[in-house]
Design an enzyme around this catalytic site. Structure first.
Site, PDB file in Angstrom:
ATOM      1  CB  CYS A  60      -1.956  -5.914 -28.019  1.00  0.00           C
ATOM      2  SG  CYS A  60      -0.548  -5.201 -28.878  1.00  0.00           S
ATOM      3  CE1 TYR A  61       3.853 -12.235 -27.072  1.00  0.00           C
ATOM      4  CE2 TYR A  61       2.310 -12.857 -25.320  1.00  0.00           C
ATOM      5  CZ  TYR A  61       3.431 -13.128 -26.077  1.00  0.00           C
ATOM      6  OH  TYR A  61       4.130 -14.295 -25.875  1.00  0.00           O
ATOM      7  CD  GLU A  82      -5.849  -2.255 -22.741  1.00  0.00           C
ATOM      8  OE1 GLU A  82      -6.667  -2.570 -23.620  1.00  0.00           O
ATOM      9  OE2 GLU A  82      -4.654  -2.598 -22.790  1.00  0.00           O
ATOM     10  CB  SER A  97       0.191   5.713   8.019  1.00  0.00           C
ATOM     11  OG  SER A  97      -0.927   5.747   7.150  1.00  0.00           O
ATOM     12  N   GLY A  98      -2.420   7.115   9.613  1.00  0.00           N
ATOM     13  CA  GLY A  98      -3.259   8.300   9.507  1.00  0.00           C
ATOM     14  C   GLY A  98      -3.839   8.410   8.105  1.00  0.00           C
ATOM     15  N   GLY A  99      -3.446   7.512   7.213  1.00  0.00           N
ATOM     16  CA  GLY A  99      -3.936   7.537   5.836  1.00  0.00           C
ATOM     17  C   GLY A  99      -5.109   6.599   5.619  1.00  0.00           C
ATOM     18  CB  VAL A 100      -7.279   6.129   2.591  1.00  0.00           C
ATOM     19  CG1 VAL A 100      -8.668   5.600   2.343  1.00  0.00           C
ATOM     20  CG2 VAL A 100      -7.199   7.594   2.266  1.00  0.00           C
ATOM     21  CG  ASP A 101      -4.132   2.785   1.219  1.00  0.00           C
ATOM     22  OD1 ASP A 101      -5.215   3.259   0.830  1.00  0.00           O
ATOM     23  OD2 ASP A 101      -3.078   2.873   0.566  1.00  0.00           O
ATOM     24  CB  SER A 102      -2.990   1.975   7.660  1.00  0.00           C
ATOM     25  OG  SER A 102      -3.042   3.346   7.927  1.00  0.00           O
ATOM     26  CB  SER A 103      -7.944   4.417   8.286  1.00  0.00           C
ATOM     27  OG  SER A 103      -6.963   5.347   8.629  1.00  0.00           O
ATOM     28  CE  LYS A 109      -5.355   5.950  -1.838  1.00  0.00           C
ATOM     29  NZ  LYS A 109      -4.287   5.670  -0.871  1.00  0.00           N
TER      30      LYS A 109
END
Ligand code: XMP
Length: 509
Positions: free
Chosen positions: A78-79, A167, A219-225, A365
């Site tokens: 495109c551009y 894409e 935090s108990g979440g995926v990323d920080s774990s 993610k």
């Protein structure tokens, strides 16, 4: 590696995702990137992204045209194609009218980009300007009814242009076209796997941190774990994790986290019990924004107090992901443009003079989830649905109290049990219970009741920007409703939220 030059398109992350899905590493860099840095990255191919500008505007984004002398294949989208046309001596016709949506592409020359595709295929267009004169050495390889030069190629120099967006899913052969560019033109080899990532990342962390201490909030979440596991693999006991228990997590989450991270590894985790503190400060507060502020500020205070006890820490680990980094770099800025640090501990590095360690900063993610599995993180945590920082406080409409928290936790646990049993947990972006600020009349065992109401919220989504309410099976809803009313004291009514986003938000507050 493939270098993606960011001209400001909303689809840049999608291009990067497509490349990574083919197990090829890529980086998205701003248009202002220095040519010496491009040379140092030594890309096997360059993709020039789309963007909202018109090429003849004074302040339209530009990348150093020296890229056309590097003997590296280039694909302009495109551009990006218009930039290529202009830079190599062709011309662009300006137009105030946009061509937007589906178009039928007729392919005139299949090799190399359109190899394996039918002669006619559906593509997705979003452009105003278009090419009206090709640069020397190019031929037209595909057209649509409205756009004669919908695709162009200079096979000698390996330069290609697509006026449409390969894409996006609406371009039916788009992924194939990108694959052809990666493998047939750039001759990339599949080398981007999570095990190779781990080896490289561990080395980098070791080199950056040496024998210094790193502190990190879980935090108990995926990323920080996952970030913590990776840093732990590199520096072991020199990683100090802090988990602030604010009492606003769902049932068992603290225990699950503890089990997931500490059973197999001797990780340093400090659990700070701040439940009373949070409950006391939230008492009687009904305004959603006030609740958020109290929780955010208190978190920083508690975290900081605990962090101060870790003598001589020089680094702060964070689970920042690539989308945060890409979004915070301006399409027009140089490589030095400011990168935001996400999460509640945003101000902490400056305040405590800590340097950041962000080992997930080039991952999406789904790659973080794969990495979690590679590092042996338990599946429940790897596939945990997103959970907001302020926790259950923003799922209790009105003031938070111990009693109301326990009602919500019990209802939420039952809901998730049934969602899991129905095999739907991973298919839903989020599914949770909300405690409403109203009571209603009911009848249970011949007795009149006047009790609380629980709303069930379940949505499907790709990125939380938009979401659709999930069509949960009626049988499942019936079971959930029965169980909540029978098993949770204080609830006599269950309703199901059928609002999508927009106009609703996913959370109720
Ligand atoms: P909404 O409700 O705005 O939520 O549609 C979009 C996504 O963001 C999460 N969310 C939050 N996450 N702090 C967070 O860390 C917050 O204050 C917050 N508010 C909403 C929400 O769970 C959903 O995934």
């Amino acid at each position: 590696m493939i270098l993606i030059i960011d001209f400001g398109s909303q689809f840049n992350q999608l291009i990067a995702r497509r490349v990574r899905e083919n197990e090829i590493y890529c980086q998205v860099e701003p248009a202002g990137i220095d040519i010496e840095r491009i040379k140092a990255l030594n890309p096997e191919g360059i993709i020039l992204s789309g963007g909202p500008s018109s090429i003849y505007e004074d302040d339209s984004p530009k990348v150093d045209t020296e890229i056309f002398n590097l003997n590296v294949p280039i694909l302009g989208i495109c551009y990006g194609m218009q930039f290529m046309v202009n830079a190599l001596g062709g011309s662009i016709e300006r137009s105030d009218k946009r061509e937007y949506g589906f178009a039928d592409l007729t392919i005139k020359d299949h090799a190399p980009l359109f190899t394996g595709l039918e002669k006619s295929t559906q593509v997705w267009m979003s452009h105003g300007d278009s090419t009206n004169r090709l640069p020397a050495g190019f031929t037209v390889t595909a057209s649509t009814k409205n756009t004669e030069i919908a695709a162009m190629a200079d096979n000698k120099n390996h330069f290609y242009g697509l006026q449409f967006h390969p894409e996006v899913e609406h371009t039916l052969g788009g992924f194939e076209m990108l694959k052809n560019f990666l493998f047939n033109v750039c001759h990339c080899e599949k080398s981007w796997t999570m095990s190779s990532f781990v080896t490289g990342a561990v080395e980098q962390i070791k080199e950056a941190v040496g024998d210094k201490k790193v502190i990190m909030g879980l935090s108990g979440g995926v990323d920080s774990s996952v970030a913590a596991l990776l840093i732990h693999r590199a520096i072991g006991k020199n990683l100090y994790c802090i988990f602030v228990d604010n009492g606003l997590l769902r049932n068992n989450e603290r225990t699950n986290l503890e089990k997931s991270l500490t059973t197999h590894l001797d990780m340093n985790i400090r659990f700070v019990d701040a439940r009373r503190l949070f409950l006391d400060q939230l008492a009687g507060v009904e305004d959603p924004e006030k609740k958020r502020k109290i929780i955010g500020n208190l978190f920083i205070d508690v975290f900081e107090d605990e962090a101060k006890k870790i003598d001589g820490a020089e680094f702060l680990g964070q689970g920042t992901l690539y989308p945060d980094i890409i979004e915070s770099k301006s399409a027009f800025g140089g490589p030095t443009s400011i990168i935001k640090s996400h999460h509640n501990v945003g101000g902490l590095p400056e305040k405590m003079k800590l340097k950041l360690v962000e080992p997930l900063q080039f991952l999406f993610k789904d790659e973080v989830r794969k990495l979690g599995l590679e590092l042996g993180l338990n599946e429940n945590l790897v596939w945990r649905q997103p959970f907001p920082g302020p926790g259950l406080a923003i799922r209790i409409m009105g003031a938070v109290s111990e009693k109301r928290l326990s009602i919500l936790k019990a209802a939420d646990t039952l809901l998730l049990e049934e969602i899991r049993a129905a095999g739907l947990y991973r298919k839903l972006w989020q599914s949770f219970a909300v405690l409403l600020p109203i009571k209603s009349v009911g009848v249970m065992g011949d007795k009149r009741t006047y009790d609380s109401c629980i709303a069930i919220r379940a949505v499907t989504s790709k990125d939380a920007m938009t979401a659709d309410w999930a069509r949960l099976p009626h049988e499942l809803l019936a079971t959930v409703s029965n169980r909540i009313i029978n098993e949770v004291d204080g609830v006599n009514r269950v309703v199901f939220d059928i609002t999508s986003k927009p106009p609703g938000t996913i959370e109720w507050e």
